[in-house]
Write a protein that holds these residues in place. Sequence first.
Motif, PDB file in Angstrom:
ATOM      1  N   LYS A  30       3.253  32.942 -22.139  1.00 21.86           N
ATOM      2  CA  LYS A  30       3.186  33.738 -20.921  1.00 21.86           C
ATOM      3  C   LYS A  30       1.769  34.288 -20.781  1.00 21.86           C
ATOM      4  O   LYS A  30       0.973  34.217 -21.712  1.00 21.86           O
ATOM      5  CB  LYS A  30       4.228  34.854 -20.935  1.00 21.86           C
ATOM      6  N   PRO A  31       1.440  34.826 -19.621  1.00 21.04           N
ATOM      7  CA  PRO A  31       0.101  35.395 -19.436  1.00 21.04           C
ATOM      8  C   PRO A  31      -0.152  36.525 -20.433  1.00 21.04           C
ATOM      9  O   PRO A  31       0.774  37.082 -21.029  1.00 21.04           O
ATOM     10  CB  PRO A  31       0.137  35.931 -18.009  1.00 21.04           C
ATOM     11  N   MET A  33      -2.479  40.189 -21.150  1.00 13.80           N
ATOM     12  CA  MET A  33      -3.350  41.240 -20.640  1.00 13.80           C
ATOM     13  C   MET A  33      -4.042  41.902 -21.828  1.00 13.80           C
ATOM     14  O   MET A  33      -3.389  42.390 -22.741  1.00 13.80           O
ATOM     15  CB  MET A  33      -2.587  42.311 -19.865  1.00 13.80           C
ATOM     16  N   TYR A  59       7.681  44.605 -18.218  1.00 10.88           N
ATOM     17  CA  TYR A  59       6.657  43.617 -18.529  1.00 10.88           C
ATOM     18  C   TYR A  59       6.988  42.660 -19.671  1.00 10.88           C
ATOM     19  O   TYR A  59       6.390  41.596 -19.759  1.00 10.88           O
ATOM     20  CB  TYR A  59       5.333  44.323 -18.868  1.00 10.88           C
ATOM     21  N   LYS A  62       7.350  39.027 -18.867  1.00 13.42           N
ATOM     22  CA  LYS A  62       6.403  38.480 -17.900  1.00 13.42           C
ATOM     23  C   LYS A  62       4.981  38.337 -18.432  1.00 13.42           C
ATOM     24  O   LYS A  62       4.239  37.474 -17.980  1.00 13.42           O
ATOM     25  CB  LYS A  62       6.357  39.374 -16.662  1.00 13.42           C
ATOM     26  N   ILE A  63       4.594  39.233 -19.357  1.00  8.88           N
ATOM     27  CA  ILE A  63       3.206  39.262 -19.804  1.00  8.88           C
ATOM     28  C   ILE A  63       3.128  39.862 -21.214  1.00  8.88           C
ATOM     29  O   ILE A  63       3.882  40.768 -21.540  1.00  8.88           O
ATOM     30  CB  ILE A  63       2.326  40.068 -18.807  1.00  8.88           C
ATOM     31  N   ILE A 147      -6.362  40.196 -17.112  1.00  5.91           N
ATOM     32  CA  ILE A 147      -5.156  39.374 -17.129  1.00  5.91           C
ATOM     33  C   ILE A 147      -5.626  37.930 -17.240  1.00  5.91           C
ATOM     34  O   ILE A 147      -6.469  37.473 -16.469  1.00  5.91           O
ATOM     35  CB  ILE A 147      -4.280  39.593 -15.889  1.00  5.91           C
ATOM     36  N   SER A 149      -4.535  33.816 -17.855  1.00  2.47           N
ATOM     37  CA  SER A 149      -3.463  32.837 -17.674  1.00  2.47           C
ATOM     38  C   SER A 149      -3.131  32.129 -18.986  1.00  2.47           C
ATOM     39  O   SER A 149      -3.875  32.211 -19.963  1.00  2.47           O
ATOM     40  CB  SER A 149      -3.880  31.792 -16.633  1.00  2.47           C
ATOM     41  N   ARG A 150      -2.035  31.389 -18.963  1.00  3.32           N
ATOM     42  CA  ARG A 150      -1.642  30.583 -20.133  1.00  3.32           C
ATOM     43  C   ARG A 150      -2.729  29.574 -20.491  1.00  3.32           C
ATOM     44  O   ARG A 150      -2.835  29.148 -21.620  1.00  3.32           O
ATOM     45  CB  ARG A 150      -0.336  29.845 -19.841  1.00  3.32           C
ATOM     46  N   LEU A 176       1.342  39.464 -11.212  1.00  4.91           N
ATOM     47  CA  LEU A 176       2.514  38.805 -11.799  1.00  4.91           C
ATOM     48  C   LEU A 176       3.452  38.256 -10.723  1.00  4.91           C
ATOM     49  O   LEU A 176       4.013  37.172 -10.886  1.00  4.91           O
ATOM     50  CB  LEU A 176       3.265  39.769 -12.716  1.00  4.91           C
ATOM     51  N   SER A 181      -0.768  34.004 -12.767  1.00  5.24           N
ATOM     52  CA  SER A 181      -1.077  34.026 -14.194  1.00  5.24           C
ATOM     53  C   SER A 181      -0.262  32.974 -14.912  1.00  5.24           C
ATOM     54  O   SER A 181      -0.397  32.701 -16.026  1.00  5.24           O
ATOM     55  CB  SER A 181      -0.807  35.407 -14.752  1.00  5.24           C
TER      56      SER A 181
END
Length: 181
Positions: A30-31, A33, A59, A62-63, A147, A149-150, A176, A181
Amino acid sequence: MRLKERESAPLFRVEDTEAEIFDMYKPKNKPLMLAFFRYASCPLCNLRVHELIENYDKYKDKIEIVLIFQSPKEKIAQYVGRQEIPYCILPDPQKRLYRLYGVESSWLGFAKAWTLEIKRVFEAVIKNGYLPGTVEGEIHRIPADFIISRENKIVKAFYGKDIGDHMPLDEIDVVLQKGQS
């Protein structure tokens, strides 16, 4: 030199506060941060960590959030570690990661915080009890958030304007939601 969106994120490998290796070279599910803070006893930093903890459930799927401090591991445990933190924390007393990501210091940003962020300073110190303590590194370090990205591309680069300025949570949410991301 500040990093820009769509650039490749600088990669690194470093030991976290739990003696585990955090490895940016590994593929991501996942992304990510990266949240750069000042020092471990900074009241505004601890207030921001508290806000991220409060939003953990929102979160977590998601991240991946990683917190970076210019303090040594022991000071992070003493100050930030008073909170139950579900995020990875990276100590960087040599400020190698700060240089890698172009995270700056500013006396003007330090001074601005005492006029612009006075309500948040009050909230951090009086309401939440995040008292200032020892300062490791530069007291006038300005926070920054990235942030990534993968695919290790910078989706959002946020360089604060003062010592309490982080990427607003609603900006994280927008990135998101857009699926960038």
